[in-house]
Design a protein around this motif. Structure first.
Motif, PDB file in Angstrom:
ATOM      1  N   THR A   1       1.532 -47.364   0.781  1.00  0.00           N
ATOM      2  CA  THR A   1       0.291 -48.453   1.110  1.00  0.00           C
ATOM      3  C   THR A   1      -0.048 -48.048   2.567  1.00  0.00           C
ATOM      4  O   THR A   1       0.685 -47.947   3.502  1.00  0.00           O
ATOM      5  CB  THR A   1       0.865 -49.749   1.193  1.00  0.00           C
ATOM      6  OG1 THR A   1       1.557 -49.915  -0.121  1.00  0.00           O
ATOM      7  CG2 THR A   1       0.168 -50.885   1.352  1.00  0.00           C
ATOM      8  N   GLY A   2      -1.303 -47.921   2.866  1.00  0.00           N
ATOM      9  CA  GLY A   2      -1.642 -47.496   4.140  1.00  0.00           C
ATOM     10  C   GLY A   2      -1.438 -46.016   4.759  1.00  0.00           C
ATOM     11  O   GLY A   2      -2.031 -45.376   5.620  1.00  0.00           O
ATOM     12  N   THR A   3      -0.720 -45.087   3.722  1.00  0.00           N
ATOM     13  CA  THR A   3      -0.548 -43.901   4.327  1.00  0.00           C
ATOM     14  C   THR A   3      -1.098 -42.927   3.247  1.00  0.00           C
ATOM     15  O   THR A   3      -2.336 -42.195   3.338  1.00  0.00           O
ATOM     16  CB  THR A   3       0.926 -43.407   4.200  1.00  0.00           C
ATOM     17  OG1 THR A   3       1.797 -44.256   4.998  1.00  0.00           O
ATOM     18  CG2 THR A   3       1.176 -41.975   4.327  1.00  0.00           C
ATOM     19  N   ASP A  62       4.783 -42.494   2.525  1.00  0.00           N
ATOM     20  CA  ASP A  62       4.787 -44.031   2.244  1.00  0.00           C
ATOM     21  C   ASP A  62       3.530 -43.986   1.339  1.00  0.00           C
ATOM     22  O   ASP A  62       2.819 -43.169   1.332  1.00  0.00           O
ATOM     23  CB  ASP A  62       4.798 -44.736   3.663  1.00  0.00           C
ATOM     24  CG  ASP A  62       4.180 -46.031   3.394  1.00  0.00           C
ATOM     25  OD1 ASP A  62       4.866 -47.066   2.631  1.00  0.00           O
ATOM     26  OD2 ASP A  62       3.148 -46.382   4.078  1.00  0.00           O
ATOM     27  N   ASP A 105       8.557 -48.310   8.151  1.00  0.00           N
ATOM     28  CA  ASP A 105       8.621 -46.930   8.054  1.00  0.00           C
ATOM     29  C   ASP A 105       9.562 -46.248   9.302  1.00  0.00           C
ATOM     30  O   ASP A 105       9.897 -44.977   9.268  1.00  0.00           O
ATOM     31  CB  ASP A 105       7.432 -46.270   7.941  1.00  0.00           C
ATOM     32  CG  ASP A 105       6.522 -46.670   6.693  1.00  0.00           C
ATOM     33  OD1 ASP A 105       7.251 -46.689   5.528  1.00  0.00           O
ATOM     34  OD2 ASP A 105       5.286 -46.944   6.758  1.00  0.00           O
ATOM     35  N   ASP A 148       2.922 -45.875   8.197  1.00  0.00           N
ATOM     36  CA  ASP A 148       2.125 -46.374   9.031  1.00  0.00           C
ATOM     37  C   ASP A 148       2.648 -47.716   9.452  1.00  0.00           C
ATOM     38  O   ASP A 148       2.601 -48.158  10.327  1.00  0.00           O
ATOM     39  CB  ASP A 148       0.923 -46.566   8.195  1.00  0.00           C
ATOM     40  CG  ASP A 148       1.218 -47.623   7.131  1.00  0.00           C
ATOM     41  OD1 ASP A 148       2.160 -47.588   6.321  1.00  0.00           O
ATOM     42  OD2 ASP A 148       0.099 -48.562   6.813  1.00  0.00           O
ATOM     43  N   GLY A 149       4.015 -48.230   8.537  1.00  0.00           N
ATOM     44  CA  GLY A 149       4.223 -49.489   8.854  1.00  0.00           C
ATOM     45  C   GLY A 149       5.598 -49.687   9.887  1.00  0.00           C
ATOM     46  O   GLY A 149       6.342 -48.698  10.068  1.00  0.00           O
TER      47      GLY A 149
HETATM   48 MG   LIG Z   1       2.915 -48.562   4.580  1.00  0.00          MG
END
Ligand SMILES: [Mg+2]
Length: 425
Positions: free
Chosen positions: A107-109, A105, A307, A303-304
């Protein structure tokens, strides 16, 4: 996910397969040697027959076999935890070593997951003044970009200017007054419509855009002061971690809901092999299944909440520990450090663990196999040697000692993160 949990790991099947041949063979050898001793052996025939058959059964008992897999897995799970990878599903550790495609992923990963200032450039080189005025404007704003600018100003030791008459203009930017002049921070279209010449900042703005960032131009009166680039920055160790995955022979792919330009910039920056942009949240799991269908053993890292289905659909799901609970619940492995190095660490530890299990299986069977002919009395006609059941018992326990010792050797294993200079250990 249910299906993955219900299936027996390949190593377990290997142990079963060996046993299915080994056990009947041993029974046969015991019976044959008993018959031989009874019929052609010395007196008392019944005693010799019993001793030989019992000794064969004792020495052949593959009790170390029961230890071979769980001992290594136990040490491997502990080793992974040492590197911040918590194994939550039993066979995730053994499957991780077989991965040949890691889907990330974005964003955030791969990225931090929140905007940050990536570049700033002042037309006159005075970046302190640039950040002081930008922060002076943004201190009144509640926009997420404002937070990024405030953080950068603080980091650089710039004190926000005392800007008055603050105004946030939707789709344009923010403005206020400093020393009787209008200060503006916002997008190109707005500033150019206010007759501010931004040509001098063009090159820097292009660099920001190329890195998937948003350029914010700053002007005081009609004078352009500079540009600030805000982007969801790539985590500082993402690129090094992706390189480790490549070194391990693994293909790396990114899926993101972002537009193509942003996705391409991130993929190029981090050396990702392939990406899919503008992916709807529900399609992430479909992509995982599609790649599994092509024969890949697939890891999903995310992370989301969106996901979660993809994490569950993958052969191994890795949840970023700083992410949402739903993602963590759906994944087999949780990365406590939030760094992609954890994926490479888990894969290397998995491979070492599987190697260790193979050694254990060999150790569990080697003594037994060598001991069986002696126990059956094959040496008796030559040298008159017949092994006592007590000695057989001792030999048997030796194989358990071997297995336990070898499994503990895994404690000394180190992943390649310590070899690279960008390591985060
Ligand atoms: Mg994410």
């Amino acid at each position: 996910m249910k299906k993955a949990q219900g299936s027996k790991p390949a190593i377990g099947r290997l142990a079963d397969r060996i046993s299915s041949i080994f056990v009947p063979s041993v029974m046969l050898i015991a019976v044959v040697s008993a018959l031989v001793w009874y019929n052609v052996g010395p007196e008392p025939a019944v005693v010799h027959m019993m001793v030989a058959a019992t000794t064969v059964l004792i020495i052949a008992c593959p009790c170390a076999l029961g230890l071979a897999t769980p001992m290594s897995v136990m040490v491997g799970v502990g080793k992974a935890a040492e590197y911040g990878a918590l194994i939550r599903q039993g066979d995730a550790l053994q499957t991780a070593g077989k991965l040949d495609l890691v889907i990330l992923d974005k964003t955030g990963t791969i990225t931090e997951g929140h905007p940050a200032v990536t570049r700033f450039h002042a037309t006159d080189g005075d970046t302190g003044r640039l950040l002081a005025l930008a922060a002076g404007l943004e201190q009144h704003s509640e926009h997420p970009l404002a937070e990024a600018i405030m953080a950068k100003a603080k980091e650089q030791g710039a004190t926000p200017d005392n800007v008055t008459r603050f105004e946030a203009l939707n789709g344009k930017g923010v403005q206020g007054e400093l020393d009787g002049q209008t200060a503006r921070l916002g997008n190109r279209r707005w500033l150019e419509s206010e007759n501010i010449d931004l040509a001098e900042l063009q090159e820097e703005a292009n660099a920001i855009t190329a890195e998937a960032g948003t350029p914010l131009f700053l002007a005081l009166g009609n004078q352009a002061l500079g540009v600030v680039g805000v982007a969801d920055a790539v985590k500082q160790d993402s690129e090094a971690a992706i390189r480790r995955l490549h070194d391990a022979g693994i293909r790396v792919m990114m899926v993101t809901g972002d537009v193509d330009g942003t996705a391409r910039a991130i993929a190029e920056k981090t050396g990702i092999d392939d990406y899919r942009a503008e992916v709807l949240p529900e399609d992430k799991a479909t992509i995982v299944s599609e790649m599994r269908g092509k024969g890949y053993t697939v890891a999903m890292v995310g992370d989301g909440i969106n996901d979660a289905p993809a994490l569950a659909a993958a052969d191994v799901g890795f949840a970023i520990g700083t992410g949402t609970d739903v993602a963590i619940e759906s994944a087999g492995i949780t990365l406590m450090r939030g760094s992609l190095h954890g994926v490479a660490d888990a894969i290397e530890i998995s491979r070492a663990t599987v190697r260790n299990i193979h050694q254990n299986l060999f150790g569990a069977f080697a003594y037994n196999s060598l001991g069986i002919p002696v126990a059956a009395g094959l040496l008796y006609p030559l040298w008159g040697i017949l092994m006592s059941p007590i000695l057989a018992g001792a030999a048997m326990s030796l194989s358990s000692v071997t297995v336990v010792t070898n499994a503990n050797r895994l404690r000394l294993f180190k992943t390649t993160i310590n070899a690279g200079k960008e390591g985060n250990q």
